[in-house]
Design a protein around this motif. Structure first.
Motif, PDB file in Angstrom:
ATOM      1  N   MET A   1     -10.994  -6.605  -4.855  1.00 60.94           N
ATOM      2  CA  MET A   1     -10.149  -5.460  -4.533  1.00 60.94           C
ATOM      3  C   MET A   1     -10.791  -4.131  -4.965  1.00 60.94           C
ATOM      4  O   MET A   1     -10.624  -3.111  -4.321  1.00 60.94           O
ATOM      5  CB  MET A   1      -8.781  -5.627  -5.198  1.00 60.94           C
ATOM      6  CG  MET A   1      -7.743  -4.616  -4.747  1.00 60.94           C
ATOM      7  SD  MET A   1      -7.392  -4.686  -2.974  1.00 60.94           S
ATOM      8  CE  MET A   1      -6.551  -6.264  -2.850  1.00 60.94           C
ATOM      9  N   LEU A   2     -11.539  -4.181  -6.064  1.00 64.74           N
ATOM     10  CA  LEU A   2     -12.199  -2.962  -6.529  1.00 64.74           C
ATOM     11  C   LEU A   2     -13.199  -2.436  -5.512  1.00 64.74           C
ATOM     12  O   LEU A   2     -13.473  -1.235  -5.475  1.00 64.74           O
ATOM     13  CB  LEU A   2     -12.898  -3.217  -7.868  1.00 64.74           C
ATOM     14  CG  LEU A   2     -11.989  -3.378  -9.094  1.00 64.74           C
ATOM     15  CD1 LEU A   2     -12.813  -3.781 -10.305  1.00 64.74           C
ATOM     16  CD2 LEU A   2     -11.226  -2.087  -9.381  1.00 64.74           C
ATOM     17  N   THR A   3     -13.736  -3.319  -4.668  1.00 67.47           N
ATOM     18  CA  THR A   3     -14.694  -2.901  -3.647  1.00 67.47           C
ATOM     19  C   THR A   3     -14.089  -1.887  -2.696  1.00 67.47           C
ATOM     20  O   THR A   3     -14.781  -0.985  -2.208  1.00 67.47           O
ATOM     21  CB  THR A   3     -15.176  -4.125  -2.847  1.00 67.47           C
ATOM     22  OG1 THR A   3     -15.707  -5.099  -3.738  1.00 67.47           O
ATOM     23  CG2 THR A   3     -16.228  -3.735  -1.835  1.00 67.47           C
ATOM     24  N   LEU A   4     -12.792  -2.003  -2.436  1.00 65.91           N
ATOM     25  CA  LEU A   4     -12.125  -1.098  -1.495  1.00 65.91           C
ATOM     26  C   LEU A   4     -11.816   0.258  -2.105  1.00 65.91           C
ATOM     27  O   LEU A   4     -11.550   1.216  -1.378  1.00 65.91           O
ATOM     28  CB  LEU A   4     -10.822  -1.735  -0.995  1.00 65.91           C
ATOM     29  CG  LEU A   4     -10.934  -3.081  -0.272  1.00 65.91           C
ATOM     30  CD1 LEU A   4      -9.564  -3.542   0.195  1.00 65.91           C
ATOM     31  CD2 LEU A   4     -11.897  -2.989   0.901  1.00 65.91           C
ATOM     32  N   PHE A   5     -11.862   0.341  -3.420  1.00 66.23           N
ATOM     33  CA  PHE A   5     -11.498   1.583  -4.103  1.00 66.23           C
ATOM     34  C   PHE A   5     -12.580   1.962  -5.110  1.00 66.23           C
ATOM     35  O   PHE A   5     -12.475   1.653  -6.302  1.00 66.23           O
ATOM     36  CB  PHE A   5     -10.140   1.430  -4.795  1.00 66.23           C
ATOM     37  CG  PHE A   5      -9.029   1.070  -3.856  1.00 66.23           C
ATOM     38  CD1 PHE A   5      -8.386   2.039  -3.103  1.00 66.23           C
ATOM     39  CD2 PHE A   5      -8.641  -0.255  -3.692  1.00 66.23           C
ATOM     40  CE1 PHE A   5      -7.373   1.706  -2.218  1.00 66.23           C
ATOM     41  CE2 PHE A   5      -7.637  -0.601  -2.812  1.00 66.23           C
ATOM     42  CZ  PHE A   5      -6.995   0.387  -2.068  1.00 66.23           C
ATOM     43  N   ASN A  93     -12.366 -12.820   2.188  1.00 67.90           N
ATOM     44  CA  ASN A  93     -10.935 -12.510   2.254  1.00 67.90           C
ATOM     45  C   ASN A  93     -10.694 -11.022   2.467  1.00 67.90           C
ATOM     46  O   ASN A  93      -9.859 -10.621   3.281  1.00 67.90           O
ATOM     47  CB  ASN A  93     -10.232 -12.981   0.982  1.00 67.90           C
ATOM     48  CG  ASN A  93     -10.067 -14.486   0.932  1.00 67.90           C
ATOM     49  OD1 ASN A  93     -10.013 -15.145   1.963  1.00 67.90           O
ATOM     50  ND2 ASN A  93     -10.011 -15.046  -0.264  1.00 67.90           N
ATOM     51  N   LEU A  94     -11.412 -10.189   1.718  1.00 70.75           N
ATOM     52  CA  LEU A  94     -11.255  -8.744   1.860  1.00 70.75           C
ATOM     53  C   LEU A  94     -11.719  -8.284   3.236  1.00 70.75           C
ATOM     54  O   LEU A  94     -11.071  -7.455   3.882  1.00 70.75           O
ATOM     55  CB  LEU A  94     -12.048  -8.016   0.775  1.00 70.75           C
ATOM     56  CG  LEU A  94     -11.485  -8.054  -0.647  1.00 70.75           C
ATOM     57  CD1 LEU A  94     -12.392  -7.284  -1.598  1.00 70.75           C
ATOM     58  CD2 LEU A  94     -10.074  -7.498  -0.694  1.00 70.75           C
ATOM     59  N   TYR A  95     -12.854  -8.799   3.663  1.00 66.75           N
ATOM     60  CA  TYR A  95     -13.407  -8.444   4.975  1.00 66.75           C
ATOM     61  C   TYR A  95     -12.390  -8.736   6.083  1.00 66.75           C
ATOM     62  O   TYR A  95     -12.123  -7.896   6.956  1.00 66.75           O
ATOM     63  CB  TYR A  95     -14.702  -9.228   5.201  1.00 66.75           C
ATOM     64  CG  TYR A  95     -15.254  -9.146   6.604  1.00 66.75           C
ATOM     65  CD1 TYR A  95     -16.084  -8.099   6.980  1.00 66.75           C
ATOM     66  CD2 TYR A  95     -14.954 -10.135   7.548  1.00 66.75           C
ATOM     67  CE1 TYR A  95     -16.592  -8.030   8.275  1.00 66.75           C
ATOM     68  CE2 TYR A  95     -15.459 -10.072   8.832  1.00 66.75           C
ATOM     69  CZ  TYR A  95     -16.278  -9.017   9.191  1.00 66.75           C
ATOM     70  OH  TYR A  95     -16.773  -8.961  10.469  1.00 66.75           O
TER      71      TYR A  95
END
Length: 268
Positions: A1-5, A93-95
């Motif tokens: 999740m940190l990758t998105l922010f 999952n994030l992708y």
């Protein structure tokens, strides 16, 4: 999740760096301190900082999704969320999650071509769990199926429906995650035959925690089904509610169009 922010990821690095420097300074000032205790404090502190930033990122993501699915602020959601598309997270999952949410937003605006283009370009990536790629293929195909339904493209819809059925057949018995085709099945029946199981559609929206976007998009199909049964009263009530809740979104515009046609149908 940190990758998105990235801002929370930056804070994580900064805060942990400061904490390590603080612990090092403390050790220099008090060299008699138990080194094992110092190491434990260092580990616990770093874990706490990491958890705090992850929670901040997760909460921010939840607020973004709430803007789309419950507040129905699609323009605001896209302004915040579309940049995630360029981040191209390595986590499968994030992708996948980013692309599915964006396709839902495009569909809510009636931009079905954009939604389908995004979905068609989505790469199915293998994850840690065996069923992850299978679920990803199902989710993408289900969303494509939904877009085809909204566009009334029966030929394309039948093709996606066959893909869904093929995916179903590959699911292992007693697999942890279950597939659901009920909404697509009923929408397809209505488009193909002019009839469907209205109660089955209603079960999709009867729970109190049903997301508002899902509620209005499904309610539009319920109204169409009532119109097919010549039940103008029920259809009109539902359509009016959709227009009231989402006048600028595709379901609201389509509901307004159907309402405008009702007098002519009634006179005929």
């Amino acid at each position: 999740m940190l990758t998105l922010f990235p801002k929370f990821k930056t804070r994580l690095i900064l805060f942990e760096g400061l904490f390590v420097a603080l612990m090092a300074a403390l050790y220099l000032l008090k060299p008699t301190m138990n080194p094992i205790a110092m190491i434990l404090m260092l580990i616990v502190g770093c874990l706490f900082i990491a958890a705090a930033q992850y929670i901040n990122a997760a909460n921010t993501h939840s607020r973004q999704l709430n803007r789309l699915y419950n507040q129905l602020d699609v323009d605001g959601f896209l302004k915040e969320y579309e940049p995630h598309l360029q981040q191209n997270p390595k986590n499968p999952n994030l992708y996948m999650m980013v692309r599915l949410h964006l396709s839902n937003a495009y569909a809510a605006q009636g931009r079905f071509d954009d939604a389908m283009k995004l979905l068609a370009a989505t790469e199915i990536r293998e994850g840690k769990k065996p069923e992850q790629a299978l679920m990803s293929r199902f989710a993408v195909t289900s969303n494509l199926c939904y877009c085809a339904e909204q566009m009334g493209d029966l030929d394309e819809l039948h093709g996606y429906k066959k893909q869904l059925e093929a995916i179903q057949e590959t699911k292992k018995p007693k697999q942890r995650m279950a597939f659901s085709c009920e909404l697509n099945d009923q929408c397809m029946k209505l488009l193909s035959t002019g009839k469907c199981d209205i109660q089955a559609l209603k079960t999709q929206v009867q729970q109190n925690n049903t997301q508002q976007l899902h509620r209005i998009t499904t309610s539009l199909w319920i109204a169409r089904a009532y119109l097919a049964e010549q039940n103008r009263r029920e259809a009109e009530n539902i359509l009016q509610q959709i227009v009231k809740l989402a006048p600028d979104l595709y379901p609201g515009r389509e509901a307004a169009h159907l309402l405008a046609e009702l007098p002519a149908k009634a006179e005929g």
